[in-house]
Design a protein around this motif. Structure first.
Motif, short mmCIF file in Angstrom:
data_model
loop_
_atom_site.label_atom_id
_atom_site.label_comp_id
_atom_site.label_asym_id
_atom_site.label_seq_id
_atom_site.Cartn_x
_atom_site.Cartn_y
_atom_site.Cartn_z
N SER A 69 0.83 -1.21 0.00
CA SER A 69 0.00 0.00 0.00
C SER A 69 0.87 1.25 0.00
O SER A 69 2.05 1.20 0.36
CB SER A 69 -0.88 0.01 1.26
N ARG A 70 0.23 2.36 -0.35
CA ARG A 70 0.89 3.68 -0.24
C ARG A 70 0.40 4.34 1.05
O ARG A 70 -0.81 4.47 1.26
CB ARG A 70 0.54 4.55 -1.45
N ILE A 71 1.34 4.69 1.91
CA ILE A 71 1.00 5.15 3.27
C ILE A 71 1.57 6.55 3.50
O ILE A 71 2.74 6.81 3.20
CB ILE A 71 1.58 4.17 4.32
N LEU A 72 0.71 7.43 4.04
CA LEU A 72 1.14 8.78 4.42
C LEU A 72 1.12 8.86 5.94
O LEU A 72 0.08 8.62 6.56
CB LEU A 72 0.16 9.81 3.82
N ASP A 73 2.26 9.17 6.54
CA ASP A 73 2.37 9.23 8.00
C ASP A 73 2.49 10.71 8.42
O ASP A 73 3.51 11.35 8.16
CB ASP A 73 3.59 8.42 8.46
N LEU A 74 1.44 11.22 9.06
CA LEU A 74 1.41 12.63 9.49
C LEU A 74 2.05 12.75 10.87
O LEU A 74 1.70 11.99 11.78
CB LEU A 74 -0.04 13.13 9.52
N GLY A 75 2.94 13.70 11.04
CA GLY A 75 3.67 13.82 12.31
C GLY A 75 4.52 12.58 12.51
O GLY A 75 4.49 11.95 13.57
#
Ligand SMILES: C[S@@+](CC[C@H](N)C(=O)[O-])C[C@H]1O[C@@H](n2cnc3c(N)ncnc32)[C@H](O)[C@@H]1O
Length: 276
Positions: A69-75
């Motif tokens: 998957s493509r994952i965006l990790d905020l902070g």
């Protein structure tokens, strides 16, 4: 504020009035904070590696059903979650405004990990993600208007069918934070100052706004006084569920923890997922 007129400080401190959070983005502070992220002695800034591995297992096996998957990790901090997820074949992007954390994340990044040094309030999020992570209660440490905008940007960053995974401080934990007794400590060097200092702390619970404000006053031997404040917004499950829906999300579901299980010594967090 100075030592002589400390007694004239506003009481109680008003939510958000004296600053929004501790100075994660200050270069020297962020360098000292990086040490706290990476230490294996406590779970204060980031969890220890053994705990992170359990979280990754749940995210990879249950949430993503092992599908690359493509994952965006905020902070994202120093990229501890991105690096582990990338090792399992996911493509990860992290955003954080701590210069030392992002420098560490970039330095240790596997090929399928990238990072942006940016403030979540003002940075545009890239698009095309299957999962957005925003963990360890940092969502609570945004003014509600900013928190809403971040959720809206997270929604736009997801592909249809994609999910957001939020880990929030529980309402009770935030209320307890606001009701702590004043305290102080001395240190020969630590998070708030590299040199010897005294840290005075006091907390306030604002019943009307359901927000805890923590005030830190740092006294240096030369008489310099620095003042920080951080406000944490409390959310009930209903609050967060409504907010998610107002931002377009559906399928709101609650989980006991990032391991999917009620831990033996319950942490002060709850987990909510929602889908686009
Ligand atoms: C409690 S730490 C958690 C770090 C990471 N998610 C982890 O669990 O290892 C919170 C992170 O949020 C980041 N942060 C806080 N406010 C931010 C903002 N306005 N923009 C970008 N990053 C922010 C901090 O720099 C810090 O790295």
């Amino acid at each position: 504020m100075n030592l002589q007129n400390l007694h004239k400080r506003p009481l109680p401190a008003q939510p958000w009035a004296e600053g929004e959070k501790i100075p994660w983005n200050d270069p020297a502070f962020s360098q000292r904070m990086l040490h706290e992220h990476l230490t294996q002695e406590h779970d204060a800034a980031s969890r220890r590696a053994t705990v992170i591995k359990k979280h990754i297992k749940w995210i990879h096996n249950k949430l993503l059903a092992k599908k690359p998957s493509r994952i965006l990790d905020l902070g994202c901090g120093p990229g501890l979650y991105c690096a582990e997820l990338a090792a399992l074949g996911h493509v990860c992007h992290g955003i954080d405004f701590s210069p030392a954390s992002i420098a560490h994340a970039v330095k240790t990044a596997p090929a399928n990990c990238s990072y942006t040094l940016g403030d979540l309030r003002t940075t545009e999020f890239p698009a095309g993600f299957d999962l957005v992570l925003f963990i360890f209660g940092e969502f609570n440490v945004f003014k509600p208007a900013h928190a809403r905008e971040i959720l809206q940007k997270a929604y736009a960053a997801l592909t249809p069918g994609g999910s957001i995974l939020l880990e929030l401080s529980t309402f009770d934990a935030v209320e307890q934070m606001g009701n702590q007794q004043p305290s102080w400590y001395t240190s020969s060097g630590g998070l708030f100052s590299a040199g010897p200092h005294t840290c005075l702390m006091e907390s306030f619970w604002d019943e009307d706004q359901s927000a805890a404000t923590e005030r830190y006053i740092i006294l240096e031997p030369d008489g310099q006084l620095t003042h920080y404040a951080s406000t944490t917004q409390a959310y009930t499950e209903d609050d967060i569920s409504s907010l998610q829906k107002e931002c377009g999300f559906g399928g709101v579901a609650f989980h006991d923890s990032l391991t999917g299980q009620t831990s033996e010594s319950p942490e002060d967090f709850f987990v909510v997922t929602a889908t686009k």
